[in-house]
Design a protein around this motif. Structure first.
Motif, PDB file in Angstrom:
ATOM      1  N   UNK A  96      10.379   8.758   5.930  1.00  0.00           N
ATOM      2  CA  UNK A  96      11.182   7.682   6.491  1.00  0.00           C
ATOM      3  C   UNK A  96      11.215   6.446   5.613  1.00  0.00           C
ATOM      4  N   UNK A  97      10.336   6.387   4.620  1.00  0.00           N
ATOM      5  CA  UNK A  97      10.286   5.217   3.737  1.00  0.00           C
ATOM      6  C   UNK A  97      10.430   5.615   2.264  1.00  0.00           C
ATOM      7  N   UNK A  98      11.151   6.683   2.001  1.00  0.00           N
ATOM      8  CA  UNK A  98      11.233   7.213   0.639  1.00  0.00           C
ATOM      9  C   UNK A  98      11.727   6.193  -0.379  1.00  0.00           C
ATOM     10  N   UNK A  99      12.833   5.551  -0.131  1.00  0.00           N
ATOM     11  CA  UNK A  99      13.379   4.603  -1.106  1.00  0.00           C
ATOM     12  C   UNK A  99      12.438   3.417  -1.308  1.00  0.00           C
ATOM     13  N   UNK A 100      11.929   2.877  -0.226  1.00  0.00           N
ATOM     14  CA  UNK A 100      11.022   1.720  -0.284  1.00  0.00           C
ATOM     15  C   UNK A 100       9.743   2.071  -1.041  1.00  0.00           C
ATOM     16  N   UNK A 101       9.122   3.179  -0.694  1.00  0.00           N
ATOM     17  CA  UNK A 101       7.850   3.524  -1.318  1.00  0.00           C
ATOM     18  C   UNK A 101       8.019   4.028  -2.745  1.00  0.00           C
ATOM     19  N   UNK A 102       9.138   4.645  -3.057  1.00  0.00           N
ATOM     20  CA  UNK A 102       9.384   5.059  -4.433  1.00  0.00           C
ATOM     21  C   UNK A 102       9.403   3.843  -5.352  1.00  0.00           C
ATOM     22  N   UNK A 118       0.847  -1.186   0.000  1.00  0.00           N
ATOM     23  CA  UNK A 118       0.000   0.000   0.000  1.00  0.00           C
ATOM     24  C   UNK A 118       0.887   1.243   0.000  1.00  0.00           C
ATOM     25  N   UNK A 119       2.122   1.084   0.421  1.00  0.00           N
ATOM     26  CA  UNK A 119       3.086   2.183   0.376  1.00  0.00           C
ATOM     27  C   UNK A 119       3.305   2.727  -1.015  1.00  0.00           C
ATOM     28  N   UNK A 120       2.923   1.955  -2.031  1.00  0.00           N
ATOM     29  CA  UNK A 120       3.002   2.436  -3.400  1.00  0.00           C
ATOM     30  C   UNK A 120       1.982   3.519  -3.707  1.00  0.00           C
ATOM     31  N   UNK A 121       1.100   3.792  -2.774  1.00  0.00           N
ATOM     32  CA  UNK A 121       0.138   4.882  -2.920  1.00  0.00           C
ATOM     33  C   UNK A 121       0.406   5.988  -1.907  1.00  0.00           C
ATOM     34  N   UNK A 122       1.266   5.720  -0.965  1.00  0.00           N
ATOM     35  CA  UNK A 122       1.512   6.647   0.145  1.00  0.00           C
ATOM     36  C   UNK A 122       2.769   7.462  -0.077  1.00  0.00           C
ATOM     37  N   UNK A 123       3.020   8.347   0.846  1.00  0.00           N
ATOM     38  CA  UNK A 123       4.246   9.142   0.878  1.00  0.00           C
ATOM     39  C   UNK A 123       4.633   9.296   2.348  1.00  0.00           C
TER      40      UNK A 123
END
Length: 172
Positions: free
Chosen positions: A25-31, A17-22
């Motif tokens: 602390x998780x910039x690299x992972x969610x990008x 779901x991080x693929x829709x979030x910002x």
């Protein structure tokens, strides 16, 4: 025989779901998750006419060995304490952010592969289901607040975009 000549099959990618979030602390992972989600949504549309499916799974937190490892809880500049620091401390070994059961997710994947019209994106877990519409609503609210500035950047004299052939082709 490969998947394309058979004109059937299903590509499944696990993302988050991080693929829709910002989330700070998780910039690299969610990008990376944003890229995977976009790619699979496009792939699903490209492959559908030839009978091949593609779905990106977007689970919330899953109770796995990786999730049990602590996030770095310090080491950032003091300015990031209210965002990155707070998130890291809240996330640590918190069952509220590790709701997903890997065995149940596997069952859902098997069910998904039997569906004749599977989705391009599938949310997994109550946290993902709760987050997704809130993320979409926040983005829509921000888009609406800046609509006039956005529209002001077109060349003068063009017809309304919604009446163009391109708009008819690209509608979701």
């Amino acid at each position: 025989m490969t998947i394309r000549p058979r004109r059937s099959g299903h590509f499944i990618q696990i993302s988050t779901i991080g693929g829709r979030r910002a989330q700070p602390g998780l910039a690299a992972y969610q990008t990376t998750a944003w890229a995977v989600g976009g790619f699979f949504e496009i792939l699903a549309r490209e492959l559908a006419p030839i009978g091949i499916h593609a779905t990106v799974l977007e689970p919330g937190g899953i109770r796995t060995a990786r999730a049990q490892r602590p996030l770095p809880a310090k080491g950032w500049q003091v300015e990031y304490e209210p965002t990155v620091g707070r998130f890291a401390r809240t996330y640590q070994r918190n069952p509220d952010v590790q709701r997903g059961d890997p065995a149940k997710i596997a069952e859902a994947v098997l069910r998904l592969t039997a569906e004749p019209n599977p989705p391009a994106r599938l949310l997994l877990g109550s946290d993902a289901v709760w987050l997704a519409p809130r993320i979409a609503a926040a983005r829509a609210t921000e888009d609406a607040a800046w609509r006039d500035l956005s529209l002001s950047t077109d060349h003068d004299g063009l017809p309304d975009f919604t009446s163009t052939e391109v708009a008819r082709m690209v509608r979701p």
